[in-house]
Design a protein around this motif. Sequence first.
Motif, mmCIF file in Angstrom:
data_model
loop_
_atom_site.group_PDB
_atom_site.id
_atom_site.type_symbol
_atom_site.label_atom_id
_atom_site.label_comp_id
_atom_site.label_asym_id
_atom_site.label_seq_id
_atom_site.Cartn_x
_atom_site.Cartn_y
_atom_site.Cartn_z
ATOM 1 N N ALA A 1 28.302 -22.730 -10.476
ATOM 2 C CA ALA A 1 29.547 -23.340 -10.941
ATOM 3 C C ALA A 1 29.608 -23.131 -12.450
ATOM 4 O O ALA A 1 28.682 -23.515 -13.174
ATOM 5 C CB ALA A 1 29.577 -24.824 -10.605
ATOM 6 N N VAL A 2 30.694 -22.522 -12.924
ATOM 7 C CA VAL A 2 30.731 -22.094 -14.321
ATOM 8 C C VAL A 2 32.062 -22.470 -14.967
ATOM 9 O O VAL A 2 33.138 -22.179 -14.429
ATOM 10 C CB VAL A 2 30.523 -20.573 -14.442
ATOM 11 N N PHE A 3 31.974 -23.114 -16.125
ATOM 12 C CA PHE A 3 33.128 -23.408 -16.965
ATOM 13 C C PHE A 3 32.935 -22.746 -18.324
ATOM 14 O O PHE A 3 31.824 -22.712 -18.858
ATOM 15 C CB PHE A 3 33.262 -24.910 -17.217
ATOM 16 N N ALA A 4 34.027 -22.247 -18.879
ATOM 17 C CA ALA A 4 34.065 -21.849 -20.284
ATOM 18 C C ALA A 4 34.804 -22.939 -21.044
ATOM 19 O O ALA A 4 35.908 -23.335 -20.656
ATOM 20 C CB ALA A 4 34.778 -20.514 -20.451
ATOM 21 N N ALA A 5 34.205 -23.433 -22.106
ATOM 22 C CA ALA A 5 34.859 -24.429 -22.952
ATOM 23 C C ALA A 5 35.810 -23.701 -23.893
ATOM 24 O O ALA A 5 35.381 -22.945 -24.767
ATOM 25 C CB ALA A 5 33.824 -25.226 -23.739
ATOM 26 N N ALA A 6 37.109 -23.894 -23.683
ATOM 27 C CA ALA A 6 38.126 -23.085 -24.358
ATOM 28 C C ALA A 6 38.505 -23.644 -25.726
ATOM 29 O O ALA A 6 38.547 -24.859 -25.927
ATOM 30 C CB ALA A 6 39.368 -22.991 -23.476
ATOM 31 N N HIS A 7 38.802 -22.720 -26.644
ATOM 32 C CA HIS A 7 39.271 -23.115 -27.966
ATOM 33 C C HIS A 7 40.797 -23.229 -27.950
ATOM 34 O O HIS A 7 41.439 -22.956 -26.933
ATOM 35 C CB HIS A 7 38.817 -22.108 -29.022
ATOM 36 N N VAL A 8 41.368 -23.667 -29.056
ATOM 37 C CA VAL A 8 42.822 -23.763 -29.177
ATOM 38 C C VAL A 8 43.303 -22.856 -30.295
ATOM 39 O O VAL A 8 42.574 -22.573 -31.249
ATOM 40 C CB VAL A 8 43.293 -25.208 -29.433
#
Length: 386
Positions: free
Chosen positions: A36-43
């Motif tokens: 299970a993989v998430f990328a923590a996204a920038h703004v």
Amino acid sequence: MRLPQRTTSGAVELVDHAVSEPLAWEVPVGPAASRAVFAAAHVVPRVDAENVPGAPAVLDWDATLAFRHRLWSLGLGVAEAMDTAQRGMGLDFAATAELVRRSAAEATSVGGRIAAGVGTDQLEPGLHPLAAVRAAYEEQLALVEDAGAQPILMASRHLAAAAAGPQDYLELYSGLLAQVRRPAVLHWLGEVFDPALAGYWGSRDVAAATDAFCELVQANASRVDGVKVSLLDADHERALRRRLPAGVRLYTGDDFNYPDLIAGDGQFHSDALLGIFAGIPQIAAAALTRLDAGDAAGFRAALDPTLPLARHVFGAPTPHYKAGIAFLNWLDGRQPGYAMVGGLHAARSAVHQARTFVLADEAGVLTDPVGAAGRMRQYLAVHGLV
């Protein structure tokens, strides 16, 4: 091209760098099956906004949401409104709330996985009673769940300041977990990322803090999907994942050691919720495709060369790694300008970012190396380094 490089003596010299040919990476057909993989996204801020310290965040919604769609198209989940999105470092709560609602709606439209940070940053800085801290958490928990995102209970500067000991953490978090509509992720962000979080879980001794953390997870295991640990300590993470109840994931937040931790030791492995994956999403997705196919060596062959880049981007002072994530995406043509809310694009030097460019090129991160080289030349010219 000629790029500035800092020598061991501290001086800066110009060195030649030949831009690589772009690499063709596997494109996944869906989310990874083995992890299970998430990328923590920038703004991405609007380039015409007052992107200076203390100014309200004004986001470029087209660029910000397009980046999330890219992550979903590569089979990655999006970890929204986390520290990578500059929570507590330029992204005010009004912008955070709109970001969560918009991103969750976009995720629903494409069937993408999304989790979002639940914190207390609507409170003013300073000391607040524990009841006020809990109420702030509850307000944000309702926001995230009403939007349709999975909650990530983030570490809180306000809780770190107000808590008298481990019992305060246990009671407050247990009360929040009793309210969640779906299992949540617990986030342990170390002081290397935020010095205000020193002593989290009631002790500056990591072993004692870990005991308190494990007590919380054990007592609430059915309501905890996983724990996201960002201490940059691989040995601690390996030991912790052996202590977790069955069914509770450990989402690595170790941007220094992620290939080894995700690969695992044959018995235990880490899943992932990583800021660096927002800078290298195509490689991360290809590596996971290989891992799903049973090609552990191919997984490492793709991901290991990104480690020098990640360790540079997340180097001290680590809280400013966000400047590297934004810079990588600007280099690759995925946002109109190199700018960050709160003026934090100035948090890394031009010499530092020149090294970011070289390491990204060497790892095969850049989808358009020639275009990235052109932007790099423009950036260096502005800084007087051409």
